[in-house]
Design a protein around this motif. Structure first.
Motif, PDB file in Angstrom:
ATOM      1  N   TYR A  20       9.310  -6.203   0.630  1.00 38.95           N
ATOM      2  CA  TYR A  20       8.526  -5.412   1.084  1.00 38.95           C
ATOM      3  C   TYR A  20       8.113  -4.106   0.346  1.00 38.95           C
ATOM      4  CZ  TYR A  20      10.915  -7.687   5.148  1.00 38.95           C
ATOM      5  OH  TYR A  20      11.368  -8.599   6.154  1.00 38.95           O
ATOM      6  N   VAL A  21       7.028  -3.419   0.709  1.00 37.42           N
ATOM      7  CA  VAL A  21       6.437  -2.310   0.298  1.00 37.42           C
ATOM      8  C   VAL A  21       6.399  -1.171   1.270  1.00 37.42           C
ATOM      9  CG1 VAL A  21       5.397  -3.412  -1.882  1.00 37.42           C
ATOM     10  CG2 VAL A  21       4.121  -3.135   0.352  1.00 37.42           C
ATOM     11  N   LEU A  22       6.787  -0.106   0.907  1.00 37.34           N
ATOM     12  CA  LEU A  22       6.558   0.950   1.674  1.00 37.34           C
ATOM     13  C   LEU A  22       4.910   1.607   1.453  1.00 37.34           C
ATOM     14  CD1 LEU A  22       9.793   3.106   1.125  1.00 37.34           C
ATOM     15  CD2 LEU A  22       9.225   1.845   3.211  1.00 37.34           C
ATOM     16  N   VAL A  23       4.248   1.996   2.545  1.00 35.71           N
ATOM     17  CA  VAL A  23       2.912   2.412   2.419  1.00 35.71           C
ATOM     18  C   VAL A  23       2.736   3.906   2.613  1.00 35.71           C
ATOM     19  CG1 VAL A  23       0.424   1.757   3.130  1.00 35.71           C
ATOM     20  CG2 VAL A  23       2.336   0.159   2.929  1.00 35.71           C
ATOM     21  N   LYS A  24       1.940   4.726   1.624  1.00 33.54           N
ATOM     22  CA  LYS A  24       1.651   5.903   1.669  1.00 33.54           C
ATOM     23  C   LYS A  24       0.193   5.900   1.430  1.00 33.54           C
ATOM     24  CE  LYS A  24       4.081   8.874  -0.373  1.00 33.54           C
ATOM     25  NZ  LYS A  24       4.632   9.581  -1.462  1.00 33.54           N
ATOM     26  N   THR A  38      -0.426   4.106  -2.104  1.00 27.66           N
ATOM     27  CA  THR A  38       0.553   4.038  -2.920  1.00 27.66           C
ATOM     28  C   THR A  38       1.679   3.244  -2.376  1.00 27.66           C
ATOM     29  OG1 THR A  38       0.324   6.406  -3.736  1.00 27.66           O
ATOM     30  CG2 THR A  38       2.329   5.297  -3.980  1.00 27.66           C
ATOM     31  N   LEU A  39       2.034   2.149  -2.897  1.00 31.82           N
ATOM     32  CA  LEU A  39       3.088   1.255  -2.430  1.00 31.82           C
ATOM     33  C   LEU A  39       4.200   1.257  -3.209  1.00 31.82           C
ATOM     34  CD1 LEU A  39       0.553  -1.938  -2.434  1.00 31.82           C
ATOM     35  CD2 LEU A  39       1.144  -0.411  -0.615  1.00 31.82           C
ATOM     36  N   VAL A  40       5.162   1.496  -2.712  1.00 31.46           N
ATOM     37  CA  VAL A  40       6.881   1.585  -3.250  1.00 31.46           C
ATOM     38  C   VAL A  40       7.481   0.429  -2.776  1.00 31.46           C
ATOM     39  CG1 VAL A  40       8.838   2.754  -3.384  1.00 31.46           C
ATOM     40  CG2 VAL A  40       6.704   3.886  -3.186  1.00 31.46           C
ATOM     41  N   PRO A  41       8.067  -0.747  -3.825  1.00 30.11           N
ATOM     42  CA  PRO A  41       8.589  -1.933  -3.509  1.00 30.11           C
ATOM     43  C   PRO A  41       9.871  -1.541  -3.188  1.00 30.11           C
ATOM     44  CG  PRO A  41       8.197  -1.682  -5.779  1.00 30.11           C
ATOM     45  CD  PRO A  41       7.681  -0.510  -5.200  1.00 30.11           C
ATOM     46  N   VAL A  42      10.315  -2.462  -2.220  1.00 31.31           N
ATOM     47  CA  VAL A  42      11.735  -2.285  -1.716  1.00 31.31           C
ATOM     48  C   VAL A  42      12.098  -3.741  -1.339  1.00 31.31           C
ATOM     49  CG1 VAL A  42      11.916  -0.077  -0.563  1.00 31.31           C
ATOM     50  CG2 VAL A  42      11.235  -1.880   0.645  1.00 31.31           C
ATOM     51  N   LYS A  43      13.496  -4.196  -1.237  1.00 28.29           N
ATOM     52  CA  LYS A  43      14.083  -5.379  -1.163  1.00 28.29           C
ATOM     53  C   LYS A  43      14.596  -5.665   0.341  1.00 28.29           C
ATOM     54  CE  LYS A  43      15.462  -6.966  -5.791  1.00 28.29           C
ATOM     55  NZ  LYS A  43      16.649  -7.783  -6.149  1.00 28.29           N
ATOM     56  N   ALA A  44      15.018  -4.594   1.006  1.00 31.29           N
ATOM     57  CA  ALA A  44      15.462  -4.653   2.433  1.00 31.29           C
ATOM     58  C   ALA A  44      14.449  -4.316   3.137  1.00 31.29           C
ATOM     59  CB  ALA A  44      16.623  -3.785   2.529  1.00 31.29           C
ATOM     60  N   LYS A  45      14.348  -5.128   4.336  1.00 29.51           N
ATOM     61  CA  LYS A  45      13.246  -4.513   5.334  1.00 29.51           C
ATOM     62  C   LYS A  45      13.537  -3.184   5.938  1.00 29.51           C
ATOM     63  CE  LYS A  45      11.311  -6.425   9.563  1.00 29.51           C
ATOM     64  NZ  LYS A  45      11.208  -7.313  10.796  1.00 29.51           N
ATOM     65  N   PRO A  46      12.607  -2.287   5.874  1.00 33.16           N
ATOM     66  CA  PRO A  46      12.513  -0.904   6.194  1.00 33.16           C
ATOM     67  C   PRO A  46      12.542  -0.929   7.740  1.00 33.16           C
ATOM     68  CG  PRO A  46      10.885  -1.045   4.741  1.00 33.16           C
ATOM     69  CD  PRO A  46      10.988  -2.481   5.203  1.00 33.16           C
ATOM     70  N   GLU A  47      13.237   0.211   8.395  1.00 28.79           N
ATOM     71  CA  GLU A  47      12.870   0.589   9.903  1.00 28.79           C
ATOM     72  C   GLU A  47      11.882   1.391  10.091  1.00 28.79           C
ATOM     73  OE1 GLU A  47      16.720   1.960  11.178  1.00 28.79           O
ATOM     74  OE2 GLU A  47      18.073   0.749  10.245  1.00 28.79           O
ATOM     75  N   GLU A  56       3.815   6.040   5.939  1.00 26.61           N
ATOM     76  CA  GLU A  56       3.238   5.554   7.483  1.00 26.61           C
ATOM     77  C   GLU A  56       3.817   4.125   8.029  1.00 26.61           C
ATOM     78  OE1 GLU A  56       1.261   6.442   4.992  1.00 26.61           O
ATOM     79  OE2 GLU A  56       0.911   8.621   5.353  1.00 26.61           O
ATOM     80  N   THR A  57       3.950   3.282   7.197  1.00 22.58           N
ATOM     81  CA  THR A  57       4.291   1.797   7.539  1.00 22.58           C
ATOM     82  C   THR A  57       4.838   1.372   6.229  1.00 22.58           C
ATOM     83  OG1 THR A  57       3.539   0.037   8.738  1.00 22.58           O
ATOM     84  CG2 THR A  57       2.111   1.002   7.120  1.00 22.58           C
TER      85      THR A  57
END
Length: 228
Positions: A20-24, A38-47, A56-57
């Motif tokens: 997943y990537v967090l989106v700003k 801006t995308l920040v990569p993460v391994k676990a699914k965010p809430e 934002e998403t």
């Protein structure tokens, strides 16, 4: 570190196990046009209802839709990745071809060291390889650990004190860093362990990353505390 998103970089993220990537989104307040994403990569699914401030998403990473995003007109898209040093580049973090040389042979060697955690990282301290001993000592599978920063096995106190970064810089300047301290497993429990951290160089003596060799010394520590 903030670097433009490319299809190659996207493939590297997928290979390292990011899902997943967090989106700003940055918007021009006057024109209301999107300036950059801006995308920040993460391994676990965010809430979705509990995202970090400013985001934002989130998106699930897949090659085709994200490659389309790479070509959005008039919008710059970046991957943001934490680095301990401003001189560390995206090539230092994502180009791990050096660690793939003679992979089968080194895998056999590393996995034979069952009582020792043997870990290689890039120049930023992000994990590139993880032997069966590391899984036994620290609790993470290799797939879970790849791409994460080596600070995952530091205590919160040591992280706050900047110990992970100090260890990297000490190993690079002195040729090695030796420590005995508490380490943290995946389940949050702590154990007393000894570690040797040293830099890796290629044939041309270019710094490519680090190796960490760790051993659980819980029994020795307990005996010392009991005065045995």
């Amino acid at each position: 570190m903030r670097t433009p998103l490319t299809s190659q970089l996207l493939g590297d993220l997928i290979e390292k196990g990011y899902e997943y990537v967090l989106v700003k989104v940055t918007v021009n307040q006057q024109t209301e046009e999107v300036v950059d994403i801006t995308l920040v990569p993460v391994k676990a699914k965010p809430e979705l209802n509990n995202l970090p401030a400013g985001f934002e998403t989130f998106y699930r990473i897949t090659r085709e839709p994200m490659q389309l995003v790479c070509g959005v007109d008039k919008t710059s898209i970046f991957i943001e990745y934490q680095s301990f040093d401003d001189e560390v580049t995206d090539k230092d973090i994502f180009d791990d071809t050096y660690f793939r040389m003679s992979e089968e042979f080194f895998r056999q060697v590393l996995d034979s060291l069952e009582d020792y955690a043997v870990i290689t990282t890039d120049k930023n301290g992000n994990i590139n390889s993880w032997n069966t001993g590391a899984q036994k000592v620290l609790g993470y599978t290799e797939q879970e650990a790849l791409g994460l920063n080596a600070r995952i096995f530091f205590t919160t106190e040591d992280i706050a004190a900047g110990k992970p970064e100090i260890e990297l810089k000490k190993a690079l300047s002195l040729g090695r860093a030796i420590d005995e301290r508490y380490h943290v497993r995946k389940d949050g429990t702590r154990f007393w362990g000894s570690g040797l951290f040293f830099p890796l160089f290629d044939e041309e003596h270019n710094h490519r990353g680090f190796t960490k060799i760790m051993r659980n010394q819980r029994e020795e520590q307990q005996a010392k505390e009991l005065g045995i």
